[in-house]
Design a protein around this motif. Structure first.
Motif, PDB file in Angstrom:
ATOM      1  N   LEU A 151      72.549  54.218  39.935  1.00 43.12           N
ATOM      2  CA  LEU A 151      73.787  53.685  40.513  1.00 43.12           C
ATOM      3  C   LEU A 151      73.520  52.430  41.336  1.00 43.12           C
ATOM      4  N   LEU A 152      72.397  52.412  42.048  1.00 39.01           N
ATOM      5  CA  LEU A 152      72.021  51.212  42.802  1.00 39.01           C
ATOM      6  C   LEU A 152      71.785  50.041  41.860  1.00 39.01           C
ATOM      7  N   ALA A 153      71.128  50.297  40.731  1.00 36.45           N
ATOM      8  CA  ALA A 153      70.911  49.236  39.739  1.00 36.45           C
ATOM      9  C   ALA A 153      72.246  48.737  39.185  1.00 36.45           C
ATOM     10  N   LEU A 154      73.194  49.662  38.959  1.00 33.01           N
ATOM     11  CA  LEU A 154      74.526  49.255  38.486  1.00 33.01           C
ATOM     12  C   LEU A 154      75.246  48.396  39.512  1.00 33.01           C
ATOM     13  N   ILE A 155      75.213  48.816  40.763  1.00 30.50           N
ATOM     14  CA  ILE A 155      75.878  48.055  41.829  1.00 30.50           C
ATOM     15  C   ILE A 155      75.284  46.656  41.928  1.00 30.50           C
ATOM     16  N   LEU A 156      73.944  46.573  41.899  1.00 24.42           N
ATOM     17  CA  LEU A 156      73.303  45.260  41.972  1.00 24.42           C
ATOM     18  C   LEU A 156      73.632  44.403  40.749  1.00 24.42           C
ATOM     19  N   PHE A 159      65.969  54.711  24.454  1.00 23.99           N
ATOM     20  CA  PHE A 159      66.662  55.785  25.162  1.00 23.99           C
ATOM     21  C   PHE A 159      66.863  56.986  24.245  1.00 23.99           C
ATOM     22  N   VAL A 160      67.267  56.730  23.007  1.00 20.79           N
ATOM     23  CA  VAL A 160      67.430  57.824  22.041  1.00 20.79           C
ATOM     24  C   VAL A 160      66.082  58.494  21.791  1.00 20.79           C
ATOM     25  N   GLY A 161      65.027  57.695  21.681  1.00 20.94           N
ATOM     26  CA  GLY A 161      63.685  58.250  21.518  1.00 20.94           C
ATOM     27  C   GLY A 161      63.266  59.086  22.715  1.00 20.94           C
ATOM     28  N   LEU A 162      63.646  58.643  23.905  1.00 22.80           N
ATOM     29  CA  LEU A 162      63.347  59.391  25.128  1.00 22.80           C
ATOM     30  C   LEU A 162      64.044  60.746  25.126  1.00 22.80           C
ATOM     31  N   VAL A 163      65.307  60.771  24.764  1.00 27.96           N
ATOM     32  CA  VAL A 163      66.050  62.028  24.705  1.00 27.96           C
ATOM     33  C   VAL A 163      65.469  62.939  23.625  1.00 27.96           C
ATOM     34  N   ARG A 177      65.646  69.116  40.604  1.00 25.79           N
ATOM     35  CA  ARG A 177      66.985  68.668  40.993  1.00 25.79           C
ATOM     36  C   ARG A 177      66.904  67.458  41.929  1.00 25.79           C
ATOM     37  N   THR A 178      65.950  67.473  42.858  1.00 27.23           N
ATOM     38  CA  THR A 178      65.787  66.358  43.792  1.00 27.23           C
ATOM     39  C   THR A 178      65.414  65.078  43.057  1.00 27.23           C
ATOM     40  N   VAL A 179      64.449  65.167  42.147  1.00 28.62           N
ATOM     41  CA  VAL A 179      64.036  63.986  41.387  1.00 28.62           C
ATOM     42  C   VAL A 179      65.189  63.471  40.532  1.00 28.62           C
ATOM     43  N   SER A 180      65.935  64.374  39.924  1.00 28.70           N
ATOM     44  CA  SER A 180      67.063  63.957  39.088  1.00 28.70           C
ATOM     45  C   SER A 180      68.146  63.273  39.913  1.00 28.70           C
ATOM     46  N   LEU A 181      68.458  63.819  41.078  1.00 28.94           N
ATOM     47  CA  LEU A 181      69.482  63.197  41.923  1.00 28.94           C
ATOM     48  C   LEU A 181      69.028  61.841  42.452  1.00 28.94           C
ATOM     49  N   ILE A 182      67.748  61.712  42.790  1.00 28.23           N
ATOM     50  CA  ILE A 182      67.226  60.415  43.223  1.00 28.23           C
ATOM     51  C   ILE A 182      67.306  59.420  42.066  1.00 28.23           C
ATOM     52  N   GLY A 183      67.005  59.879  40.843  1.00 25.86           N
ATOM     53  CA  GLY A 183      67.129  59.008  39.671  1.00 25.86           C
ATOM     54  C   GLY A 183      68.559  58.537  39.458  1.00 25.86           C
ATOM     55  N   ILE A 184      69.522  59.439  39.652  1.00 27.83           N
ATOM     56  CA  ILE A 184      70.931  59.047  39.524  1.00 27.83           C
ATOM     57  C   ILE A 184      71.281  58.004  40.581  1.00 27.83           C
ATOM     58  N   LEU A 185      70.837  58.224  41.814  1.00 34.08           N
ATOM     59  CA  LEU A 185      71.124  57.256  42.884  1.00 34.08           C
ATOM     60  C   LEU A 185      70.495  55.892  42.593  1.00 34.08           C
ATOM     61  N   LEU A 186      69.265  55.885  42.089  1.00 37.55           N
ATOM     62  CA  LEU A 186      68.630  54.608  41.769  1.00 37.55           C
ATOM     63  C   LEU A 186      69.336  53.908  40.602  1.00 37.55           C
ATOM     64  N   ARG A 210      70.966  48.897  31.409  1.00 38.16           N
ATOM     65  CA  ARG A 210      69.808  49.598  31.962  1.00 38.16           C
ATOM     66  C   ARG A 210      70.246  50.600  33.024  1.00 38.16           C
ATOM     67  N   GLY A 211      71.128  50.198  33.922  1.00 35.34           N
ATOM     68  CA  GLY A 211      71.617  51.107  34.960  1.00 35.34           C
ATOM     69  C   GLY A 211      72.370  52.288  34.371  1.00 35.34           C
ATOM     70  N   LEU A 212      73.209  52.028  33.357  1.00 33.94           N
ATOM     71  CA  LEU A 212      73.955  53.108  32.711  1.00 33.94           C
ATOM     72  C   LEU A 212      73.023  54.106  32.024  1.00 33.94           C
ATOM     73  N   LEU A 213      71.981  53.605  31.362  1.00 31.87           N
ATOM     74  CA  LEU A 213      71.049  54.494  30.694  1.00 31.87           C
ATOM     75  C   LEU A 213      70.253  55.336  31.690  1.00 31.87           C
ATOM     76  N   VAL A 214      69.868  54.763  32.809  1.00 31.45           N
ATOM     77  CA  VAL A 214      69.149  55.526  33.835  1.00 31.45           C
ATOM     78  C   VAL A 214      70.042  56.621  34.407  1.00 31.45           C
ATOM     79  N   VAL A 215      71.284  56.276  34.719  1.00 29.71           N
ATOM     80  CA  VAL A 215      72.217  57.282  35.247  1.00 29.71           C
ATOM     81  C   VAL A 215      72.463  58.381  34.213  1.00 29.71           C
ATOM     82  N   ALA A 216      72.648  58.005  32.955  1.00 30.80           N
ATOM     83  CA  ALA A 216      72.912  59.001  31.905  1.00 30.80           C
ATOM     84  C   ALA A 216      71.729  59.942  31.726  1.00 30.80           C
TER      85      ALA A 216
END
Length: 164
Positions: free
Chosen positions: A56-61, A87-91, A45-54, A7-13
């Motif tokens: 990464l936080l999910a991955l760390i947890l 995820f493929v459907g989302l893309v 860009r701000t929303v995308s960067l916040i999504g990447i950070l979240l 889940r964390g990897l898919l959110v970051v991707a």
């Protein structure tokens, strides 16, 4: 691979795809921006960067074991295969959104995208809420951005021929 890690990897991707490919390609940046005005790509860009950070936080947890234990429920459909398919459907939905944008305009394209995203969550019971969220949300946001912030969105060939 454990479900929280995937889940964390898919959110970051997903958000990395938005931040580093979609925003630079599809959000035009004018040559001159007044000193008091933010550039048009600031919020995407701000929303995308916040999504990447979240993500990464999910991955760390997930790696530290700090994520809450998930109970296996037979009816929720959250298998690894189903999550990858979503995820493929989302893309694909975002790709169709970008392809339809020049033809039908931003409003119709975002209504269809929002409707698709709500249906991809698996929710089907609250039809009135789905319709309000899918139609009312984009209309309200478009009106807000047009009137309060002066942001223009693409009209599309269909709306231009209809006179809007």
């Amino acid at each position: 691979m454990p479900m929280p890690v995937l889940r964390g990897l898919l959110v970051v991707a997903f958000f990395a795809l938005c931040a580093f490919y979609l925003v630079p390609v599809y959000v035009p940046r004018p040559a001159f921006i007044p000193g008091f005005a933010p550039p048009p790509d600031m919020w995407p860009r701000t929303v995308s960067l916040i999504g990447i950070l979240l993500g990464l936080l999910a991955l760390i947890l997930a790696f530290r074991g700090g994520a809450p234990a998930e109970e296996a429920v037979e009816t929720d459909g959250s298998s690894t295969k189903r999550m990858v398919l979503r995820f493929v459907g989302l893309v694909l939905a975002f790709g169709l959104f970008l392809a339809a944008l020049p033809f039908v305009g931003f409003l119709i394209a975002i209504i269809l995208l929002t409707f698709t995203m709500v249906l991809m969550t698996g929710e089907r019971n609250y039809r009135v809420w789905i319709a309000l969220l899918s139609v009312g949300g984009p209309v309200f946001l478009l009106l807000f951005f047009n009137s309060a912030l002066g942001t223009q969105f693409p009209k599309g060939a269909l709306l231009k021929t209809l006179g809007f």
